[in-house]
Scaffold this motif. Structure first.
Motif, PDB file in Angstrom:
ATOM      1  N   PRO A  34       2.900  -4.665 -15.699  1.00 47.44           N
ATOM      2  CA  PRO A  34       2.972  -3.224 -15.433  1.00 47.44           C
ATOM      3  C   PRO A  34       3.741  -2.463 -16.517  1.00 47.44           C
ATOM      4  O   PRO A  34       3.499  -1.280 -16.734  1.00 47.44           O
ATOM      5  N   ASP A  35       4.611  -3.149 -17.238  1.00 52.81           N
ATOM      6  CA  ASP A  35       5.379  -2.505 -18.311  1.00 52.81           C
ATOM      7  C   ASP A  35       4.518  -2.175 -19.528  1.00 52.81           C
ATOM      8  O   ASP A  35       4.900  -1.329 -20.342  1.00 52.81           O
ATOM      9  N   THR A  36       3.379  -2.840 -19.665  1.00 52.41           N
ATOM     10  CA  THR A  36       2.516  -2.603 -20.830  1.00 52.41           C
ATOM     11  C   THR A  36       1.227  -1.856 -20.489  1.00 52.41           C
ATOM     12  O   THR A  36       0.489  -1.471 -21.391  1.00 52.41           O
ATOM     13  N   ILE A  37       0.963  -1.647 -19.213  1.00 49.66           N
ATOM     14  CA  ILE A  37      -0.249  -0.930 -18.798  1.00 49.66           C
ATOM     15  C   ILE A  37      -0.024   0.562 -19.006  1.00 49.66           C
ATOM     16  O   ILE A  37       0.967   1.129 -18.514  1.00 49.66           O
ATOM     17  N   THR A  38      -0.940   1.200 -19.714  1.00 51.27           N
ATOM     18  CA  THR A  38      -0.768   2.629 -19.992  1.00 51.27           C
ATOM     19  C   THR A  38      -1.211   3.519 -18.828  1.00 51.27           C
ATOM     20  O   THR A  38      -0.639   4.581 -18.629  1.00 51.27           O
ATOM     21  N   ASP A  39      -2.214   3.090 -18.068  1.00 47.91           N
ATOM     22  CA  ASP A  39      -2.686   3.888 -16.935  1.00 47.91           C
ATOM     23  C   ASP A  39      -2.633   3.031 -15.670  1.00 47.91           C
ATOM     24  O   ASP A  39      -3.634   2.417 -15.263  1.00 47.91           O
ATOM     25  N   LEU A  40      -1.479   2.993 -15.051  1.00 46.16           N
ATOM     26  CA  LEU A  40      -1.269   2.175 -13.850  1.00 46.16           C
ATOM     27  C   LEU A  40      -2.181   2.596 -12.704  1.00 46.16           C
ATOM     28  O   LEU A  40      -2.712   1.753 -11.985  1.00 46.16           O
ATOM     29  N   ALA A  41      -2.383   3.890 -12.534  1.00 43.94           N
ATOM     30  CA  ALA A  41      -3.228   4.389 -11.449  1.00 43.94           C
ATOM     31  C   ALA A  41      -4.668   3.895 -11.600  1.00 43.94           C
ATOM     32  O   ALA A  41      -5.307   3.517 -10.613  1.00 43.94           O
ATOM     33  N   ALA A  42      -5.174   3.863 -12.829  1.00 45.03           N
ATOM     34  CA  ALA A  42      -6.548   3.404 -13.064  1.00 45.03           C
ATOM     35  C   ALA A  42      -6.679   1.906 -12.772  1.00 45.03           C
ATOM     36  O   ALA A  42      -7.686   1.471 -12.202  1.00 45.03           O
ATOM     37  N   VAL A  43      -5.670   1.127 -13.140  1.00 48.47           N
ATOM     38  CA  VAL A  43      -5.703  -0.311 -12.866  1.00 48.47           C
ATOM     39  C   VAL A  43      -5.666  -0.554 -11.362  1.00 48.47           C
ATOM     40  O   VAL A  43      -6.426  -1.380 -10.842  1.00 48.47           O
ATOM     41  N   ARG A  44      -4.819   0.176 -10.674  1.00 51.69           N
ATOM     42  CA  ARG A  44      -4.734   0.015  -9.212  1.00 51.69           C
ATOM     43  C   ARG A  44      -6.046   0.424  -8.560  1.00 51.69           C
ATOM     44  O   ARG A  44      -6.538  -0.247  -7.651  1.00 51.69           O
ATOM     45  N   GLU A  45      -6.622   1.513  -9.015  1.00 53.12           N
ATOM     46  CA  GLU A  45      -7.890   1.979  -8.454  1.00 53.12           C
ATOM     47  C   GLU A  45      -9.006   0.957  -8.720  1.00 53.12           C
ATOM     48  O   GLU A  45      -9.819   0.668  -7.842  1.00 53.12           O
ATOM     49  N   ALA A  46      -9.036   0.398  -9.911  1.00 51.84           N
ATOM     50  CA  ALA A  46     -10.059  -0.607 -10.252  1.00 51.84           C
ATOM     51  C   ALA A  46      -9.897  -1.860  -9.393  1.00 51.84           C
ATOM     52  O   ALA A  46     -10.886  -2.524  -9.080  1.00 51.84           O
ATOM     53  N   PHE A  47      -8.670  -2.178  -9.013  1.00 56.62           N
ATOM     54  CA  PHE A  47      -8.433  -3.333  -8.150  1.00 56.62           C
ATOM     55  C   PHE A  47      -9.143  -3.165  -6.814  1.00 56.62           C
ATOM     56  O   PHE A  47      -9.681  -4.108  -6.266  1.00 56.62           O
ATOM     57  N   ASN A  48      -9.155  -1.950  -6.268  1.00 52.15           N
ATOM     58  CA  ASN A  48      -9.849  -1.625  -5.023  1.00 52.15           C
ATOM     59  C   ASN A  48      -9.192  -2.300  -3.813  1.00 52.15           C
ATOM     60  O   ASN A  48      -9.750  -3.222  -3.207  1.00 52.15           O
ATOM     61  N   GLU A  49      -7.999  -1.807  -3.495  1.00 52.99           N
ATOM     62  CA  GLU A  49      -7.241  -2.335  -2.354  1.00 52.99           C
ATOM     63  C   GLU A  49      -8.045  -2.377  -1.069  1.00 52.99           C
ATOM     64  O   GLU A  49      -7.963  -3.351  -0.315  1.00 52.99           O
ATOM     65  N   GLY A  52       0.806  -1.221   0.000  1.00 56.50           N
ATOM     66  CA  GLY A  52       0.000   0.000   0.000  1.00 56.50           C
ATOM     67  C   GLY A  52       0.837   1.267   0.000  1.00 56.50           C
ATOM     68  O   GLY A  52       0.395   2.312  -0.462  1.00 56.50           O
ATOM     69  N   ARG A  53       2.057   1.161   0.485  1.00 56.60           N
ATOM     70  CA  ARG A  53       2.966   2.312   0.537  1.00 56.60           C
ATOM     71  C   ARG A  53       3.802   2.456  -0.728  1.00 56.60           C
ATOM     72  O   ARG A  53       4.611   3.368  -0.829  1.00 56.60           O
ATOM     73  N   SER A  54       3.602   1.562  -1.676  1.00 59.42           N
ATOM     74  CA  SER A  54       4.424   1.580  -2.888  1.00 59.42           C
ATOM     75  C   SER A  54       3.715   2.322  -4.018  1.00 59.42           C
ATOM     76  O   SER A  54       2.512   2.576  -3.967  1.00 59.42           O
ATOM     77  N   ASP A  55       4.482   2.642  -5.052  1.00 55.62           N
ATOM     78  CA  ASP A  55       3.900   3.303  -6.225  1.00 55.62           C
ATOM     79  C   ASP A  55       3.072   2.289  -7.015  1.00 55.62           C
ATOM     80  O   ASP A  55       3.120   1.088  -6.754  1.00 55.62           O
ATOM     81  N   ASP A  56       2.320   2.780  -7.966  1.00 54.49           N
ATOM     82  CA  ASP A  56       1.385   1.939  -8.711  1.00 54.49           C
ATOM     83  C   ASP A  56       2.079   0.787  -9.440  1.00 54.49           C
ATOM     84  O   ASP A  56       1.613  -0.352  -9.403  1.00 54.49           O
ATOM     85  N   ARG A  57       3.179   1.069 -10.119  1.00 53.72           N
ATOM     86  CA  ARG A  57       3.895   0.038 -10.869  1.00 53.72           C
ATOM     87  C   ARG A  57       4.388  -1.057  -9.926  1.00 53.72           C
ATOM     88  O   ARG A  57       4.227  -2.246 -10.198  1.00 53.72           O
ATOM     89  N   THR A  58       4.954  -0.667  -8.812  1.00 54.53           N
ATOM     90  CA  THR A  58       5.466  -1.642  -7.843  1.00 54.53           C
ATOM     91  C   THR A  58       4.324  -2.448  -7.247  1.00 54.53           C
ATOM     92  O   THR A  58       4.417  -3.672  -7.132  1.00 54.53           O
ATOM     93  N   PHE A  59       3.240  -1.770  -6.882  1.00 56.02           N
ATOM     94  CA  PHE A  59       2.094  -2.473  -6.310  1.00 56.02           C
ATOM     95  C   PHE A  59       1.579  -3.541  -7.267  1.00 56.02           C
ATOM     96  O   PHE A  59       1.417  -4.699  -6.886  1.00 56.02           O
TER      97      PHE A  59
END
Length: 163
Positions: free
Chosen positions: A116-131, A35-42
């Motif tokens: 994560p290397d091919t995802i164009t919007d990492l923040a949107a993918v992380r948000e959709a995951f719903n941690e 949860g403390r990591s950036d989107d790509r790392t998460f």
């Protein structure tokens, strides 16, 4: 028959305890750290963890907790042990259901998003995951497996008193 009853109860206790540890570790360490990591790392780390956890040791504990507890309930004689084993079984059925209906589909959706290397919007993918949702349901799994483990431990104590 005595040896089979005790073996089933011990196996149920051990596998349920292992699962309480797995869910607990995710709750207070893995997800906090991620949860403390950036989107790509998460995304990359979570995907790697989810792929790694599907292994024979995990599957033996995850499925074994249900199977061994059900067998222990079936074989448990008398009123002293059976209620504790049945309580553990009901609690673990809840855990199993949450895992299959909530957490696994969320994990699969995150893996389906791709590398994560091919995802164009990492923040949107992380948000959709719903941690927050994943963590909330994992907290229920953690509490329920810990309670089930406690019930099985108590069943072992009672079993020991009965001789």
């Amino acid at each position: 028959m005595f040896a089979l009853r005790v073996t089933a109860l011990i196996a149920a206790t051990m596998t349920t305890g292992l699962m309480a540890g797995v869910f607990g570790l995710y709750q207070h360490t893995v997800m906090v750290g991620l949860g403390r990591s950036d989107d790509r790392t998460f995304i990359g780390a979570f995907q790697a963890l989810d792929r790694a956890i599907i292994n024979p040791w995990f599957m033996l504990s995850f499925g074994g907790a249900l199977l061994f507890t059900a067998v222990a309930a079936f074989l448990s004689p008398g009123r002293q042990i059976l209620p504790w084993v049945l309580a553990a079984l009901v609690l673990y059925i809840v855990v199993f259901g949450i895992t299959v209906a909530v957490n696994v589909p969320m994990n699969d959706a995150l893996k389906a998003a791709g590398s994560p290397d091919t995802i164009t919007d990492l923040a949107a993918v992380r948000e959709a995951f719903n941690e927050a949702r994943w963590v909330a349901f994992n907290l229920v799994r953690t509490i329920a497996t810990t309670a089930a483990f406690g019930c099985l431990c108590w069943a072992l104590v009672v079993r020991g008193k009965l001789g």
